[in-house]
Design an enzyme around this catalytic site. Structure first.
Site, short mmCIF file in Angstrom:
data_model
loop_
_atom_site.label_atom_id
_atom_site.label_comp_id
_atom_site.label_asym_id
_atom_site.label_seq_id
_atom_site.Cartn_x
_atom_site.Cartn_y
_atom_site.Cartn_z
N LYS A 9 0.83 -1.21 0.00
CA LYS A 9 0.00 0.00 0.00
C LYS A 9 0.87 1.27 0.00
CE LYS A 9 -3.97 -2.25 2.24
NZ LYS A 9 -4.98 -2.12 3.33
N TYR A 49 -12.63 -1.89 -3.45
CA TYR A 49 -13.11 -1.99 -2.07
C TYR A 49 -14.64 -1.86 -1.99
CZ TYR A 49 -8.44 -2.05 0.06
OH TYR A 49 -7.18 -2.41 0.47
N PHE A 57 -15.44 4.00 7.23
CA PHE A 57 -14.06 4.29 6.86
C PHE A 57 -13.83 4.31 5.34
CE2 PHE A 57 -14.26 -0.33 7.77
CZ PHE A 57 -13.78 -0.86 6.58
N ARG A 85 -2.58 -14.32 4.82
CA ARG A 85 -3.25 -13.58 5.89
C ARG A 85 -2.50 -13.77 7.21
NH1 ARG A 85 -7.53 -9.96 4.61
NH2 ARG A 85 -7.98 -10.12 6.83
N THR A 91 -5.75 -6.80 10.80
CA THR A 91 -6.00 -5.52 10.12
C THR A 91 -5.41 -4.35 10.91
OG1 THR A 91 -8.08 -6.45 9.30
CG2 THR A 91 -7.79 -4.05 9.12
N ASN A 112 -1.99 0.25 6.89
CA ASN A 112 -1.49 -1.01 7.44
C ASN A 112 -0.60 -1.79 6.47
OD1 ASN A 112 -3.47 -1.83 5.70
ND2 ASN A 112 -4.79 -2.78 7.25
N HIS A 115 -2.05 -5.58 1.68
CA HIS A 115 -3.36 -6.22 1.50
C HIS A 115 -3.18 -7.71 1.27
CE1 HIS A 115 -7.46 -6.92 -0.06
NE2 HIS A 115 -6.87 -7.66 -0.99
N1 UDP Z 1 -9.76 -0.15 7.28
C1 UDP Z 1 -9.86 1.07 7.95
N2 UDP Z 1 -10.58 1.12 9.12
C2 UDP Z 1 -11.18 0.02 9.66
C3 UDP Z 1 -11.09 -1.21 8.98
C4 UDP Z 1 -10.37 -1.25 7.80
O1 UDP Z 1 -9.33 2.06 7.49
O2 UDP Z 1 -11.83 0.13 10.73
C5 UDP Z 1 -8.99 -0.23 6.01
C6 UDP Z 1 -7.66 -0.96 6.15
O3 UDP Z 1 -6.71 -0.34 5.27
C7 UDP Z 1 -8.03 -2.35 5.69
C8 UDP Z 1 -9.03 -2.07 4.57
O4 UDP Z 1 -9.76 -0.95 5.06
O5 UDP Z 1 -6.89 -3.09 5.27
C9 UDP Z 1 -9.98 -3.20 4.25
O6 UDP Z 1 -10.66 -3.58 5.44
P1 UDP Z 1 -10.85 -5.11 5.82
O7 UDP Z 1 -11.81 -5.18 6.95
O8 UDP Z 1 -11.20 -5.88 4.58
O9 UDP Z 1 -9.42 -5.53 6.38
P2 UDP Z 1 -8.28 -6.49 5.75
O10 UDP Z 1 -8.99 -7.59 5.02
O11 UDP Z 1 -7.44 -5.63 4.84
O12 UDP Z 1 -7.51 -6.98 6.94
MG MG Z 2 -10.42 -7.52 3.53
#
Ligand code: UDP
Ligand code: MG
Length: 138
Positions: A9, A49, A57, A85, A91, A112, A115
């Site tokens: 990212k 997304y 968010f 993962r 996350t 974070n 992805h």
């Molecule tokens: N994200 C965020 N706030 C949150 C949860 C997620 O900004 O409370 C962002 C973060 O960059 C995350 C992405 O949105 O990686 C996608 O969210 P997801 O729940 O799918 O998490 P991931 O699968 O990436 O762990």
């Molecule tokens: Mg996700």
């Protein structure tokens, strides 16, 4: 073989972590079959997304994801989705286990670093969002 989509990212690219992350990818036994550096258009980030469109968010996430260049890569391995993962961690970097990529390089729940696809179906769908099937050939 199973595949998953990795994204390095914008924050991790800006901070100079591309090399460290790619080294980790190979060390964990993934084959990088396709890879590209690009900057997402707003509409592309919104599509990618799309499942999060109604989340509080979403707007901030899209802004962040288009804030700089990213690396996208199709990673191949046995059990690629679940394994990647595990390597990236929670996350929220604060909740990630020691040694995970998000713990090492993530700065916040939004910024974070990386992805990873969350299911077999999304591993296929998300890699195909960026690549053509012939690009997966060895
Ligand atoms: N994200 C965020 N706030 C949150 C949860 C997620 O900004 O409370 C962002 C973060 O960059 C995350 C992405 O949105 O990686 C996608 O969210 P997801 O729940 O799918 O998490 P991931 O699968 O990436 O762990
Ligand atoms: Mg996700």
């Amino acid at each position: 073989m199973e595949r998953t989509l990795m994204i390095i990212k914008p924050d991790a690219v800006r901070d100079g972590h591309i090399g460290d992350i790619l080294q980790r990818v190979e060390k964990e036994g993934f084959q990088i079959r396709a890879m590209r550096m690009l900057r997402l258009e707003q509409s592309e980030a919104e599509d990618f997304y799309g499942v999060h469109r109604e989340k509080p968010f979403f707007e901030s996430l899209v802004k962040y994801m288009i804030s700089g260049k990213i690396i996208v890569a199709a990673l191949f391995r046995e059990n690629a989705v679940e394994y990647w993962r595990k390597v990236i961690g929670n996350t929220n970097p604060e909740k990630s286990e020691e040694g995970t990529i998000r713990k090492l390089f993530g700065k916040s729940i939004e910024s974070n670093a990386v992805h990873g696809s969350d299911s077999l179906t999304n591993g296929q769908k998300e890699t195909d969002f960026f690549f053509e099937p012939f690009e997966y050939l060895t």
